[in-house]
Design an enzyme around this catalytic site. Structure first.
Site, PDB file in Angstrom:
ATOM      1  N   GLU A 268      11.505  -6.601  -2.180  1.00  0.00           N
ATOM      2  CA  GLU A 268      10.945  -5.442  -2.886  1.00  0.00           C
ATOM      3  C   GLU A 268      10.139  -5.888  -4.100  1.00  0.00           C
ATOM      4  O   GLU A 268      10.543  -6.801  -4.811  1.00  0.00           O
ATOM      5  CB  GLU A 268      12.087  -4.518  -3.334  1.00  0.00           C
ATOM      6  CG  GLU A 268      11.620  -3.245  -4.015  1.00  0.00           C
ATOM      7  CD  GLU A 268      12.783  -2.509  -4.695  1.00  0.00           C
ATOM      8  OE1 GLU A 268      13.215  -1.475  -4.172  1.00  0.00           O
ATOM      9  OE2 GLU A 268      13.247  -2.978  -5.756  1.00  0.00           O
TER      10      GLU A 268
ATOM     11  N   TYR B  17       4.513   0.409  -5.708  1.00  0.00           N
ATOM     12  CA  TYR B  17       5.837   0.019  -5.209  1.00  0.00           C
ATOM     13  C   TYR B  17       5.670  -0.482  -3.776  1.00  0.00           C
ATOM     14  O   TYR B  17       4.966   0.151  -2.976  1.00  0.00           O
ATOM     15  CB  TYR B  17       6.797   1.225  -5.227  1.00  0.00           C
ATOM     16  CG  TYR B  17       8.114   0.942  -4.544  1.00  0.00           C
ATOM     17  CD1 TYR B  17       9.201   0.472  -5.272  1.00  0.00           C
ATOM     18  CD2 TYR B  17       8.256   1.096  -3.162  1.00  0.00           C
ATOM     19  CE1 TYR B  17      10.398   0.178  -4.653  1.00  0.00           C
ATOM     20  CE2 TYR B  17       9.456   0.794  -2.538  1.00  0.00           C
ATOM     21  CZ  TYR B  17      10.521   0.346  -3.284  1.00  0.00           C
ATOM     22  OH  TYR B  17      11.705   0.042  -2.663  1.00  0.00           O
TER      23      TYR B  17
END
Ligand code: GDP
Ligand code: MN
Length: 387
Positions: free
Chosen positions: A189, A101
């Protein structure tokens, strides 16, 4: 302004982040042809502005034409938590060895960019923060110096990535930071950022929000606004330079100043009503602008009554009243209006409105009174305190 995954990936590619190439399509036949060009296996992905598409069935692998037909048919038109899928992104399927992530966002309290990274990718960041808080690396970046490769590599090591991909992950973080700064994003992101069995680091998903106030610096990004999924009235408002947000209720709201409109929404809700929109008319008072605003509010069929909440500061209330009277002369609205006028020259303003004797227009002095009146009118009850 939120971007669809494939648009985010276009920005990623512009800044050297590795992504799989693919095509955006809107029909099953287009999907079949695109898959043929891309080469199997492919992954079909619903393009909607909401996360968790995988779990909702909006991300499917296909090994051949029959599967493309089946999945494309299922996903196109699918409703993913209120977002209808109009567009499919098809890309060459990746083999996944690890999922990470990565995100860059603005930490407003620290007044600095924040890089977040975890080797526990693929699941929601909220979930990572809950179940493995120790595995979520958070590092601020000096906005003047930017994110150096050294700091990026430190973040990758602290995140516990496999040692042979520290360089690749660091490069990806530096590129992601560049996306965030160069494109004036508020969020960039990647979840998951993957490592392939060939040890290549690649962005498999993209979530990018651009700062709408900085769009003038990026004319090429203006076209990325998701026209199809955008509300038609909101689009018209943006074109007319008005701040309009559609809500779910039946009471139209107009005020001058964002703060006043926000509190009007609250007061209407407290009185038992449900606002149909947020609309800030700004400081102006001219009839044309008021008429435009009224037309926008009434473009929403759900609206049963409208509350104008005007507080005269620099804009004098009598001017606003003149604007209102002229506007009502142009549009003759079919639903009742409650107008609350207060502030500079309010007595004069209310007098003008009373003299104009507009049909279906009621005046109120206070916000509470106005809210009660408009809630009564929206539910078809009579109003005692009509002007
Ligand atoms: P999200 O559910 O909206 O976050 O959509 P993602 O783009 O993150 O996809 C969801 C999941 O599908 C990912 O976490 C992956 O596990 C899986 N996935 C997506 N693309 C591929 C691919 O090319 N190959 C494989 N094996 N899995 C994929
Ligand atoms: Mn994802």
């Amino acid at each position: 302004m939120d971007l669809l995954e494939y648009q985010g990936k276009q920005l990623f590619a512009r800044h050297g982040l590795k992504v799989s190439s693919g095509e955006a399509v809107t029909t099953v036949e287009q999907a079949v042809r695109a898959a043929q060009r891309i080469g199997y296996p492919v992954v079909l992905k619903a393009q909607v502005l909401v996360g968790g598409r995988g779990k909702a069935g909006g991300v499917k692998l296909a090994g051949g034409e029959a599967q493309v037909r089946e999945h494309a048919g299922n996903i196109l038109g699918m409703d993913i938590r209120g977002h209808v899928v109009h567009t499919l992104w098809i890309e060459r399927a990746s083999d996944i060895a690890s999922e990470y992530y990565a995100a860059v966002l603005l930490d407003r309290s620290a007044k600095q960019p924040l890089v977040m990274f975890s080797s526990e990718g693929g699941v929601d960041i909220e979930q990572i923060a809950q179940s493995h808080p120790e595995k979520l690396v958070r590092e601020h970046v000096d906005p003047l110096a930017g994110l150096s490769r050294e700091q990026a590599a430190r973040i990758a090591v602290a995140g516990g990535v496999d040692s042979d991909v520290v360089d690749g992950v660091a490069d990806a973080l530096v590129s992601l930071y560049e996306v965030w700064t160069a494109e004036d994003a508020t969020l960039a992101e990647i979840n998951p950022l993957i490592v392939t069995p060939e040890r290549e680091v690649r962005a498999l998903d993209a979530k990018v929000s651009l700062d709408g106030n900085a769009l003038f610096r990026h004319p090429e990004n203006r076209a990325l606004a998701d026209r199809e999924n955008e509300d038609k009235i909101e689009r018209r408002a943006a074109e007319e330079g008005l701040q309009y947000v559609k809500l779910d209720g039946d009471i139209g709201i107009l005020g001058n100043g964002a703060g006043l409109v926000m509190s009007t929404l609250d007061v209407v809700a407290q009185a038992g009503g449900s606002p149909a929109n947020f609309l800030d008319a700004g400081g102006g008072s001219d009839a044309k602008k008021v008429a435009q605003a009224v037309e926008l509010i009434l473009a929403n069929d759900a609206v049963k009554a409208v509350l104008f909440n005007i507080f005269g500061g620099i804009t004098r209330v009598d001017e606003v009243a003149r604007g209102l009277i002229a506007a009502f002369g142009q549009i003759k609205p079919s639903v009742p209006f409650v107008v609350r006028l207060d502030g500079t020259n309010d007595v004069e303003g209310r007098k003008l409105l009373a003299e104009a004797d507009l049909p279906n227009v009621y005046t109120a002095r206070t916000m509470d009174e106005a809210a009660k009146m408009v809630v009564a009118l929206a539910s078809g009850r009579p109003v005692g305190a009509a002007a």
